[in-house]
Design a protein around this motif. Sequence first.
Motif, PDB file in Angstrom:
ATOM      1  N   ARG A 192       0.972  -1.232   0.102  1.00 47.50           N
ATOM      2  CA  ARG A 192      -0.027   0.009  -0.055  1.00 47.50           C
ATOM      3  C   ARG A 192       0.784   1.146  -0.090  1.00 47.50           C
ATOM      4  O   ARG A 192       1.821   1.198   0.846  1.00 47.50           O
ATOM      5  CB  ARG A 192      -1.024  -0.063   1.184  1.00 47.50           C
ATOM      6  N   ASP A 193       0.738   2.059  -0.964  1.00 51.78           N
ATOM      7  CA  ASP A 193       1.588   3.415  -1.115  1.00 51.78           C
ATOM      8  C   ASP A 193       0.396   4.390  -0.433  1.00 51.78           C
ATOM      9  O   ASP A 193      -0.347   4.792  -1.129  1.00 51.78           O
ATOM     10  CB  ASP A 193       1.878   3.491  -2.428  1.00 51.78           C
ATOM     11  N   GLU A 194       1.043   4.970   0.681  1.00 55.96           N
ATOM     12  CA  GLU A 194      -0.053   6.026   1.424  1.00 55.96           C
ATOM     13  C   GLU A 194       0.238   7.264   0.350  1.00 55.96           C
ATOM     14  O   GLU A 194      -0.904   8.049   0.573  1.00 55.96           O
ATOM     15  CB  GLU A 194       0.549   6.153   2.786  1.00 55.96           C
ATOM     16  N   ARG A 195       1.264   7.536  -0.051  1.00 61.98           N
ATOM     17  CA  ARG A 195       1.311   8.869  -0.777  1.00 61.98           C
ATOM     18  C   ARG A 195       0.562   8.816  -2.077  1.00 61.98           C
ATOM     19  O   ARG A 195      -0.291   9.819  -2.173  1.00 61.98           O
ATOM     20  CB  ARG A 195       2.815   9.098  -1.351  1.00 61.98           C
ATOM     21  N   ARG A 196       0.295   7.844  -2.642  1.00 57.91           N
ATOM     22  CA  ARG A 196      -0.610   7.758  -3.866  1.00 57.91           C
ATOM     23  C   ARG A 196      -2.007   7.094  -3.567  1.00 57.91           C
ATOM     24  O   ARG A 196      -2.737   7.205  -4.354  1.00 57.91           O
ATOM     25  CB  ARG A 196       0.086   6.734  -4.867  1.00 57.91           C
ATOM     26  N   ARG A 197      -2.055   6.668  -2.095  1.00 63.47           N
ATOM     27  CA  ARG A 197      -3.358   6.066  -1.753  1.00 63.47           C
ATOM     28  C   ARG A 197      -3.763   4.965  -2.936  1.00 63.47           C
ATOM     29  O   ARG A 197      -4.822   5.058  -3.351  1.00 63.47           O
ATOM     30  CB  ARG A 197      -4.424   7.113  -1.562  1.00 63.47           C
ATOM     31  N   SER A 352       9.881   8.938 -11.682  1.00 58.95           N
ATOM     32  CA  SER A 352       8.612   8.928 -10.875  1.00 58.95           C
ATOM     33  C   SER A 352       7.633   8.427 -11.709  1.00 58.95           C
ATOM     34  O   SER A 352       6.392   8.586 -11.091  1.00 58.95           O
ATOM     35  CB  SER A 352       8.422  10.312 -10.268  1.00 58.95           C
TER      36      SER A 352
END
Length: 719
Positions: A192-197, A352
Motif C-alpha cells: 500500500r502506497d500511502e502517498r499515492r493512496r 517517478s
Amino acid sequence: MRRVLSLWLPWLLGCWLCRALPVHAAPYEVEPEVSGELDLLALAEEGAISRETLAALLALRRAGVDPRLATRATLYGLPGLTYADVDVLLRARMRRRDAGGRATKHGRARASGAAGSDSPGGLTEEEERRLASFLVRREPGLSGDARLLMAFAASDPLLPPVALQVRAGGLAGMRAGVLLSLARRRLGPLQRDERRRALVVEAPGPAVLLPKLYAHWTGERASVLAGTYRLGFGQRLTLDTTALPSPEGFLPDDGVRPPGALERECLVGGTGCEPEERLSDVTPDFAWDEGFRGLVGTVRGPVGTGAELSLTGFGSYQLRSLARHAVLDRSACVDSRGGCRAPDVLVPLSGSRVEKLTARTLPGVFQEWAGGGNATLSLSPRAQVGVTGWAARPVWSPEGARLDFQPSARYPAGGGFGAVGLDAAWGRGAVDLFFEGTRSFDVAPDGGGGFGAVQRTVLSGARHEVELALRYYGRDFANPYSGATSGPDTLEGLRVRNELGARVRYLQRAEGAWRVRGQVDAWTLPADGAVPGTAGTAHLRASARADWLVWPRFQPSLQVELRDSGLGTGGACSGEAEVDASQEGTSPCSSGRYGVVARVRSEVADGVTVAVQYGHARVEAPDAEGPRYDGQAVLDVRLRPAESVKLGARVVWKDEDLSERRRLRQELRAAVDAGWAAFERVTARARYAWVLDLKDASVARVPPDPPRHLFHLELETRF
C-alpha cells in the motif's frame, strides 16, 4: 426442433441407460493409455477429458500407486477399475499373505474367464500395460527421482522457464521432496502506497522460487509430514484439495503444471514496456496449485475387535495468490453489494513514472491460517463413519490497506470461514453406499453458512457397474475447499453451491470384446444466483461411448453427447457458467450442444498404433441468430521402434464455427514427441508443436496469431 429435442431426447437417453443397467468406475470419461503428463494435457486440450479428470490423473500419476499396498479407495481411483475388480485384487492379496507371501498358483481370475495374473499386484498384463504410468513399486532402501522440465517458444525473447522436481527417501520411513522454479516475470509483493493512496507492486523480474518442499515420515501406525501437502476425506464435500475420486487423508505435494498458451510479454499498460515487448508473446512461467503448507499427521490403531480408529490433524500457513479482479478495497468501497470495481494496481517505473498493472494474478496477496482434522472409525474395509472439521482465516499482506474479497472470489468475505461434516460408508456384496453431510460457516455480510449433502449408491458386478449420485448444495453453502461433484455453474466463484442434482454413471463390458460407458447428469438451481430469475433453471448433460475391442487392427468407438441449459425456460442463460476451455469450446451462455465423435484405433503392426477421430457438434446460444456447427479431427500415430525409444505424432484440426473464419477458435495443431530411455534409469522426452491460426485475416475481428512453434523438454532420472 430444439424444443422437441429438449423434451424427448433426455427421456429416450435416460430410458436407454436404465435398460443398459450399467455405470462407471472412477469418474473418468476415457481409460487413457498415456506415458506422460503432456499426453494427458493433449487429451484435455482436444476435449476428451474434463479439467477435473485432468487434475485427478495428474495427482494420481505424481503420487503413484503400489497395487501391493494400496487401499480399496486408492485402487478404485485407477482408470478402468470397478469396485468388483478392486475387491478381487484385495482378496487375492489376502490369500498371498495367508500363504506366507508366496504368489498363489491361481492369482486373479475374472468372472469373464480371463486368465489370472502372477504379478505381485494382482493386475493382469493388459492392466499393467495400460496403467504403467500410474503404478510404482516401492522397495526397501534408498530410492528417488529427479525431473528437469523446460518449455519455450521459438518467438520467446526471454530465457525459457525451468522447473526441477526432486524426491528421495526410503531409509527409516523418511521421504522428502522439493520443487524449484525459475520464473522470468515474477511480480513483487503487493503493498500500500500511502502517498499515492493506491496498491503497488514491484516491476516483474526474474526470480528463483521454492514453492514446494516437504519431509514425510511413515511408520506402522503413524505418519507425519512437514511442508506442502494435499488433504481430503469422505465424499470430498467437507474438505478436499487432492482432486482424487476417493481421498483418504493427506498426500505430499510437489506438483507443477507445464505452461499453457502463450501470453503477452508486457505486463504493464501505457508506456511501461518497449514497443516490441507490447507486441511479442512469451511462454508463461511454470504454475502450481497452492495447497496447504505446514504440519499434518495421522495415527491409527485398533479399537475393540476388528475395528480401527484413524485420527488426522493439520495446521497450515500459506501465502496465497489472488486474481486481481477478486480484490476489494474497503477504503474506496464500503458496500460491495452495490458493485465495487477492483482497485487498480500500479507499477513504479524509472524516475517517478507509474503505470497500471495488466497481469491477471497477484502473488502473495493474503496469508491464510488454517487448521482442522478428521476422525474415522473403520468397522471393516467397507464400513466406516467419520467426522471432518476445519477453519481458516485470511490475513491481508499489504500493511495499511483495508482489503477484502469481491463477491466473485471463491473465498467468503468478511473474515474467517470453515466447514464441519459427517461421512459414512457401508458395503456388502455388490452394493456400496456412501453419504456425507456438511455445514459451512463464514462471517460474510449476507452469508453465515449453509448445508450440503452428497449420497452415492454403487452396484458393481463382474461386467458392469452402476452409480447413482444425489447432491444438494444450499444457496449459502460457501466452501472454497470442497471438491465434490457439481455442474459448471458458479455462484460467487464457487461451483459447489446453489445446486440440486442427480448423476448416473455406467460401465458395461465384455473382456476383450466391447465396452460401453456413459453418464447422465441433471441439476437445477434451488435459489436465484447472480442473475435474478434463475431459480428453477434446469440443466442436463449426457454422454455415452461404445468401444469394440475384438480385433486389434480395427477398434472403432462411437461417442454421443448432449448438453442443455435452461430446459423448460426457452434456453435462458443463467450467466453463472464457468468457461471450461479444455472441454466446452463454447461461450458460458451456450444453451445447447449436441455432438457425436467417431474414432478408429488400429494396431497396424508390433509397436505401431494409428488412431483417427472426427467430432461434429451443433451448438445453440441465446445471443446468436441461429445454431453453429463445430468440427474437430485428430490423427494420432504411435511408434516404438525399440524397447528404449517411443515416438509419436499428433495432428489436430479444430473449427468452432464451420460457416465462417473470423472470430472463434479455428486452428491446426501438429505435434511430434519422442522419448528415449538413454540408460536404465535415465529418460529424456521432447515435444515440438506447431500451431497455425486459420482465421481469415481480411475479415477476422482480431488479427490471427502468427504461426507458433512450441517446445517441451523433460529429463528424468531414477535412483
